[in-house]
Design an enzyme around this catalytic site. Structure first.
Site, PDB file in Angstrom:
ATOM      1  N   ASP A  10      58.476  70.949  40.362  1.00 40.27           N
ATOM      2  CA  ASP A  10      58.119  69.633  40.875  1.00 40.27           C
ATOM      3  C   ASP A  10      59.283  69.148  41.737  1.00 40.27           C
ATOM      4  O   ASP A  10      60.387  69.701  41.648  1.00 40.27           O
ATOM      5  CB  ASP A  10      57.914  68.714  39.650  1.00 40.27           C
ATOM      6  CG  ASP A  10      57.891  67.244  40.028  1.00 40.27           C
ATOM      7  OD1 ASP A  10      57.064  66.880  40.870  1.00 40.27           O
ATOM      8  OD2 ASP A  10      58.726  66.482  39.518  1.00 40.27           O
ATOM      9  N   ASP A  12      59.784  65.230  42.913  1.00 42.32           N
ATOM     10  CA  ASP A  12      60.235  63.878  42.566  1.00 42.32           C
ATOM     11  C   ASP A  12      60.724  63.797  41.130  1.00 42.32           C
ATOM     12  O   ASP A  12      59.971  64.071  40.187  1.00 42.32           O
ATOM     13  CB  ASP A  12      59.089  62.878  42.762  1.00 42.32           C
ATOM     14  CG  ASP A  12      58.845  62.601  44.240  1.00 42.32           C
ATOM     15  OD1 ASP A  12      57.679  62.517  44.638  1.00 42.32           O
ATOM     16  OD2 ASP A  12      59.831  62.515  45.000  1.00 42.32           O
TER      17      ASP A  12
HETATM   18  N1  LIG Z   1      56.564  54.695  45.311  1.00 38.27           N
HETATM   19  C1  LIG Z   1      55.427  55.420  45.295  1.00 38.27           C
HETATM   20  N2  LIG Z   1      55.376  56.500  44.469  1.00 38.27           N
HETATM   21  C2  LIG Z   1      54.235  57.192  44.482  1.00 38.27           C
HETATM   22  C3  LIG Z   1      53.135  56.886  45.305  1.00 38.27           C
HETATM   23  N3  LIG Z   1      52.165  57.810  45.077  1.00 38.27           N
HETATM   24  C4  LIG Z   1      52.669  58.660  44.151  1.00 38.27           C
HETATM   25  N4  LIG Z   1      53.911  58.287  43.793  1.00 38.27           N
HETATM   26  C5  LIG Z   1      54.797  58.937  42.865  1.00 38.27           C
HETATM   27  O1  LIG Z   1      55.042  60.286  43.298  1.00 38.27           O
HETATM   28  C6  LIG Z   1      55.159  61.111  42.131  1.00 38.27           C
HETATM   29  C7  LIG Z   1      54.544  62.473  42.392  1.00 38.27           C
HETATM   30  O2  LIG Z   1      55.408  63.323  42.944  1.00 38.27           O
HETATM   31  P1  LIG Z   1      55.925  64.664  42.186  1.00 38.27           P
HETATM   32  O3  LIG Z   1      56.760  65.391  43.198  1.00 38.27           O
HETATM   33  O4  LIG Z   1      56.713  64.202  40.988  1.00 38.27           O
HETATM   34  O5  LIG Z   1      54.675  65.423  41.779  1.00 38.27           O
HETATM   35  C8  LIG Z   1      54.373  60.477  41.045  1.00 38.27           C
HETATM   36  O6  LIG Z   1      55.056  60.646  39.818  1.00 38.27           O
HETATM   37  C9  LIG Z   1      54.194  59.035  41.460  1.00 38.27           C
HETATM   38  O7  LIG Z   1      54.886  58.160  40.591  1.00 38.27           O
HETATM   39  C10 LIG Z   1      53.232  55.740  46.164  1.00 38.27           C
HETATM   40  O8  LIG Z   1      52.314  55.397  46.949  1.00 38.27           O
HETATM   41  N5  LIG Z   1      54.409  55.038  46.112  1.00 38.27           N
HETATM   42 MG   LIG Z   2      57.974  64.382  39.469  1.00 38.26          MG
END
Ligand SMILES: Nc1nc2c(ncn2[C@@H]2O[C@H](COP(=O)(O)O)[C@@H](O)[C@H]2O)c(=O)[nH]1
Ligand SMILES: [Mg+2]
Length: 375
Positions: free
Chosen positions: A117, A119
């Site tokens: 992943d 984020d």
């Molecule tokens: N600030 C915002 N965060 C958002 C939005 N849509 C999704 N998300 C966040 O992204 C992660 C997903 O990413 P990953 O790489 O961890 O899979 C998810 O956890 C959401 O919290 C948005 O519009 N604004």
């Molecule tokens: Mg994540």
């Protein structure tokens, strides 16, 4: 029961299971390596063995030699002891984890692929002051507010409404999915309607609060150096991750591939759409993988997976390639230390849970051990 007491119980329980496993491992290794089959049987007896037994014995001997290397180097017991002694690491089933480590070491770098992943897994959840850092979508929350407060507030309102739903412990995944689709869909529409240019978005990334975990650059580059494919499977915005990697590493390493929501640009390099299917937190699995994904040839045969994630939605990340090897699931827990229900849930779904770890040290250690066993 307090978390420390629970952790103590968990470590004690794990430790007891692991001690018994260690003695079993040691016994197996001694049995397999001290009396090789061919010197312990009379020729006539040996002749009775069918070819299959001889092949099996040869394979066992070959594995025993690797096992002997592992035993000599004491790598796995050392690693497991380090895990069980670290209060910031949870491991509910050390026996299974030790067996996965052993298989991955025997397989070596050539049989390994990392699926991660982005984020709050490769990026940090909070800075040293404990201030929340940004997701890839969050790059728009921060920057648009500066340029166009009215539009910026729309992004922030969406996050404030839906983020609590995403992590709500009381709602089922099925209950959350429609809300996630609405959140992703609305925020993507705001981006497309505003027709942000590629260069504007690259500037947003430069000024963003996305921060790599400590050691992330080295980790990604060491995977590339050992030809271990890295698949970044993100429900965030893949273009943002690409621009971030380019800005931090100078270029995207050859071994790095993306499965993510991609902004589509028109001939004027203005945002005009998003890739399909939508990837949100709870559909990060092989169902969203395009059939002829460009890098499939690179990961075919990589039967052993190291999976890195921070949320419940990350535990089923897979790229849909047929394989029979283990998946070692490493989870980065960013939640409250008092939330024993969540801690317990992470411990159930991840093999290893790293609590509030702002580094990739543990993942790097696993990859280093696999690489060292490959030589
Ligand atoms: N600030 C915002 N965060 C958002 C939005 N849509 C999704 N998300 C966040 O992204 C992660 C997903 O990413 P990953 O790489 O961890 O899979 C998810 O956890 C959401 O919290 C948005 O519009 N604004
Ligand atoms: Mg994540």
């Amino acid at each position: 029961m307090s978390r420390v007491a629970r952790l103590g119980r968990c470590l004690f329980k794990s430790g007891k299971r692991f001690e018994s496993r260690q003695s079993t491992l040691r016994m197996q290794a001694e049995t397999l390596t001290d009396t090789p089959l061919s010197t312990s049987l009379e020729t006539s007896q040996f002749a009775m063995f069918k070819a299959t037994e001889i092949v099996a014995a040869a394979a066992a001997t070959a594995e025993a030699e690797c096992l002997e290397q592992l035993k000599k180097a004491d790598v796995i017991p050392q690693l497991m002891t380090g895990i069980l002694e670290n209060e910031r690491i949870l491991c509910a089933d050390p026996t299974t984890v030790a067996a996965k480590f052993r298989k991955m070491m025997l397989g070596g770098a050539g049989k390994t692929v990392v699926i991660s992943d982005f984020d709050f897994t490769l990026s940090r959840y909070a800075n040293e002051k404990g201030e929340r850092l940004s997701t890839t979508h969050g790059v728009f929350d921060d920057n648009v507010m500066r340029l166009n407060p009215e539009l910026g507030q729309k992004f922030v309102d969406l996050k404030n409404k839906y983020y609590p739903i995403e992590f709500c412990p009381k709602m089922t995944m099925e209950e959350k999915i429609p809300h996630m689709e609405k959140w992703w869909g609305t925020s993507h529409s705001l981006i497309v309607n505003e027709r942000f240019s590629k260069s504007t978005i690259e500037d947003f990334v430069r000024q963003s609060r996305i921060v790599f975990k400590d050691g992330a650059e080295d980790f990604i580059q060491s995977l590339d150096g050992h030809n271990i494919p890295l698949v970044i499977f993100s429900a965030g915005i893949g273009n943002i991750i690409e621009y971030f990697l380019e800005q931090k590493l100078g270029a995207i390493p050859r071994n790095t591939h993306f499965i993510s929501n991609m902004i589509l640009f028109d001939e004027e390099e203005k945002a005009c759409g998003f890739s399909e299917p939508l990837i949100h937190t709870f559909c990060k699995n092989s169902s969203v993988i395009q059939k002829e994904t460009s890098f499939f040839h690179e990961i075919a045969g990589r039967v052993n997976v190291i999976l890195l994630g921070d949320s419940m939605g990350d535990i089923h990340m897979d790229v849909g390639v047929e394989r029979d090897g283990p998946t070692l699931k490493i989870g980065y827990y960013n939640g409250s230390l008092d939330d024993t229900a969540s801690l317990q849930h992470y411990e159930e779904v991840y093999d290893i849970v790293l609590i509030h770890d702002p580094t990739l040290d543990f993942a790097q250690k696993i990859v280093d051990i696999i690489n060292s066993a490959s030589h």
